[in-house]
Design a protein around this motif. Sequence first.
Motif, PDB file in Angstrom:
ATOM      1  N   ASP A  12      87.798 -22.459  94.991  1.00 37.82           N
ATOM      2  CA  ASP A  12      86.867 -22.991  93.997  1.00 37.82           C
ATOM      3  C   ASP A  12      85.721 -23.711  94.698  1.00 37.82           C
ATOM      4  OD1 ASP A  12      88.359 -22.114  91.857  1.00 37.82           O
ATOM      5  OD2 ASP A  12      89.378 -24.022  91.552  1.00 37.82           O
ATOM      6  N   LEU A  13      84.540 -23.555  94.131  1.00 41.10           N
ATOM      7  CA  LEU A  13      83.339 -24.198  94.659  1.00 41.10           C
ATOM      8  C   LEU A  13      82.619 -24.893  93.516  1.00 41.10           C
ATOM      9  CD1 LEU A  13      81.094 -24.673  96.816  1.00 41.10           C
ATOM     10  CD2 LEU A  13      80.150 -22.463  96.115  1.00 41.10           C
ATOM     11  N   CYS A  14      82.320 -26.153  93.714  1.00 45.00           N
ATOM     12  CA  CYS A  14      81.469 -26.893  92.790  1.00 45.00           C
ATOM     13  C   CYS A  14      80.104 -26.983  93.459  1.00 45.00           C
ATOM     14  CB  CYS A  14      82.048 -28.276  92.536  1.00 45.00           C
ATOM     15  SG  CYS A  14      81.069 -29.283  91.417  1.00 45.00           S
TER      16      CYS A  14
ATOM     17  N   ALA B 276      89.932 -31.651 103.499  1.00 40.64           N
ATOM     18  CA  ALA B 276      90.141 -32.026 104.897  1.00 40.64           C
ATOM     19  C   ALA B 276      89.025 -32.902 105.448  1.00 40.64           C
ATOM     20  CB  ALA B 276      90.272 -30.767 105.758  1.00 40.64           C
ATOM     21  N   GLY B 277      87.968 -33.120 104.657  1.00 43.28           N
ATOM     22  CA  GLY B 277      86.844 -33.922 105.115  1.00 43.28           C
ATOM     23  C   GLY B 277      85.559 -33.115 105.092  1.00 43.28           C
ATOM     24  N   PRO B 278      84.471 -33.708 105.585  1.00 39.95           N
ATOM     25  CA  PRO B 278      83.175 -33.013 105.545  1.00 39.95           C
ATOM     26  C   PRO B 278      83.132 -31.826 106.508  1.00 39.95           C
ATOM     27  CG  PRO B 278      82.969 -35.153 106.611  1.00 39.95           C
ATOM     28  CD  PRO B 278      84.376 -35.049 106.131  1.00 39.95           C
ATOM     29  N   LEU B 279      82.435 -30.767 106.067  1.00 36.30           N
ATOM     30  CA  LEU B 279      82.270 -29.562 106.871  1.00 36.30           C
ATOM     31  C   LEU B 279      80.788 -29.328 107.115  1.00 36.30           C
ATOM     32  CD1 LEU B 279      84.541 -27.136 104.805  1.00 36.30           C
ATOM     33  CD2 LEU B 279      85.065 -28.096 107.044  1.00 36.30           C
ATOM     34  N   LEU B 280      80.362 -29.372 108.364  1.00 38.86           N
ATOM     35  CA  LEU B 280      78.978 -29.043 108.685  1.00 38.86           C
ATOM     36  C   LEU B 280      78.824 -27.528 108.654  1.00 38.86           C
ATOM     37  CD1 LEU B 280      76.107 -29.748 109.680  1.00 38.86           C
ATOM     38  CD2 LEU B 280      77.030 -29.626 112.020  1.00 38.86           C
ATOM     39  N   VAL B 281      77.831 -27.060 107.897  1.00 41.04           N
ATOM     40  CA  VAL B 281      77.558 -25.626 107.808  1.00 41.04           C
ATOM     41  C   VAL B 281      76.056 -25.394 107.897  1.00 41.04           C
ATOM     42  CG1 VAL B 281      79.594 -25.133 106.389  1.00 41.04           C
ATOM     43  CG2 VAL B 281      77.392 -25.588 105.281  1.00 41.04           C
ATOM     44  N   GLY B 282      75.704 -24.174 108.218  1.00 40.34           N
ATOM     45  CA  GLY B 282      74.348 -23.693 108.043  1.00 40.34           C
ATOM     46  C   GLY B 282      74.333 -22.944 106.725  1.00 40.34           C
ATOM     47  N   ASP B 283      73.814 -23.575 105.683  1.00 40.36           N
ATOM     48  CA  ASP B 283      73.798 -22.993 104.347  1.00 40.36           C
ATOM     49  C   ASP B 283      72.656 -21.985 104.285  1.00 40.36           C
ATOM     50  OD1 ASP B 283      74.448 -22.554 101.704  1.00 40.36           O
ATOM     51  OD2 ASP B 283      74.042 -24.603 101.044  1.00 40.36           O
ATOM     52  N   VAL B 284      72.973 -20.737 103.968  1.00 42.05           N
ATOM     53  CA  VAL B 284      72.019 -19.634 103.999  1.00 42.05           C
ATOM     54  C   VAL B 284      71.695 -19.203 102.571  1.00 42.05           C
ATOM     55  CG1 VAL B 284      71.671 -17.243 104.760  1.00 42.05           C
ATOM     56  CG2 VAL B 284      72.904 -18.860 106.231  1.00 42.05           C
ATOM     57  N   GLY B 285      70.432 -18.949 102.320  1.00 40.51           N
ATOM     58  CA  GLY B 285      70.021 -18.465 101.007  1.00 40.51           C
ATOM     59  C   GLY B 285      68.701 -17.734 101.089  1.00 40.51           C
ATOM     60  N   LEU B 286      68.239 -17.292  99.941  1.00 38.76           N
ATOM     61  CA  LEU B 286      66.974 -16.557  99.841  1.00 38.76           C
ATOM     62  C   LEU B 286      66.947 -15.356 100.781  1.00 38.76           C
ATOM     63  CD1 LEU B 286      64.492 -19.573  99.613  1.00 38.76           C
ATOM     64  CD2 LEU B 286      65.324 -18.134  97.736  1.00 38.76           C
TER      65      LEU B 286
ATOM     66  N   PHE C 151      76.374 -30.747 104.783  1.00 36.31           N
ATOM     67  CA  PHE C 151      77.820 -30.927 104.774  1.00 36.31           C
ATOM     68  C   PHE C 151      78.372 -30.495 103.425  1.00 36.31           C
ATOM     69  CE2 PHE C 151      76.648 -33.801 108.184  1.00 36.31           C
ATOM     70  CZ  PHE C 151      77.658 -33.592 109.110  1.00 36.31           C
ATOM     71  N   LEU C 152      79.440 -29.702 103.466  1.00 41.48           N
ATOM     72  CA  LEU C 152      80.230 -29.419 102.278  1.00 41.48           C
ATOM     73  C   LEU C 152      81.393 -30.399 102.279  1.00 41.48           C
ATOM     74  CD1 LEU C 152      80.541 -25.520 102.469  1.00 41.48           C
ATOM     75  CD2 LEU C 152      78.779 -26.871 101.313  1.00 41.48           C
TER      76      LEU C 152
ATOM     77  N   ARG D 113      79.491 -28.405  97.198  1.00 40.54           N
ATOM     78  CA  ARG D 113      78.161 -28.389  97.803  1.00 40.54           C
ATOM     79  C   ARG D 113      77.364 -29.407  96.992  1.00 40.54           C
ATOM     80  NH1 ARG D 113      75.124 -23.195  96.733  1.00 40.54           N
ATOM     81  NH2 ARG D 113      75.800 -22.228  98.646  1.00 40.54           N
ATOM     82  N   ASN D 114      77.224 -30.601  97.519  1.00 39.49           N
ATOM     83  CA  ASN D 114      76.591 -31.692  96.772  1.00 39.49           C
ATOM     84  C   ASN D 114      75.085 -31.721  96.969  1.00 39.49           C
ATOM     85  OD1 ASN D 114      78.700 -33.106  95.326  1.00 39.49           O
ATOM     86  ND2 ASN D 114      79.587 -33.347  97.351  1.00 39.49           N
ATOM     87  N   GLY D 115      74.520 -30.572  97.014  1.00 39.86           N
ATOM     88  CA  GLY D 115      73.078 -30.416  97.087  1.00 39.86           C
ATOM     89  C   GLY D 115      72.737 -29.111  96.401  1.00 39.86           C
TER      90      GLY D 115
END
Length: 185
Positions: free
Chosen positions: A144-146, A78-88, A73-74, A180-182
């Motif tokens: 902006d993204l933290c 507006a509240g939490p957003l479920l995403v598929g966070d992609v990397g690598l 979740f980001l 992104r609290n992870g």
Amino acid sequence: MTGTPSTQWQLAWETHLGPEDHEVVGGLLACSYAPTTTVFAPGHSWAGARPELRVLGWQRRELVAHAGVIRRFLRSPAGPLLVGDVGLVAVHPGHQGGGLGGALMAEVRRALTELAVPHGFLTCGPELRPFYERSGWVALTGTDLCSIGIDHRVEHDRRNGMVLPVLATMDSWPAGPLERNGQEI
């Protein structure tokens, strides 16, 4: 495995990968990211957060493409957003320029659909935006993204997020800053 005539695609859950698999994936990532980083330790196929699912592209028993995905979740106004966070995201340097990156992103979209997430999310530098945009990703240049980087530091005011509509439209994506609290993948 399914795939094109020359590439076989595999979705692999993290818990199904053994030490040998991590060596192979880590080798591809180290080779692909060598000009910019050396964070891949022997036997590790991740730099920050470990993915839950891997998209793997094979040609003649050689791993030539990879992407990691983790659901999270980001935070937004507006509240939490479920995403598929992609990397690598990586294509072996010796296999670039032939459409393999686009095929990888199509497989990432398929994986995100199977994970039933409304949107995909990733971060990248401005030089990579055109690559992702060709695969349907939308740059959040004014947002902006933290985020917590792979070096464990909190990074404020980044403007490098990108979104892929999967089971929802871009109209449902809220305006405003994101957190992104992870750790990023």
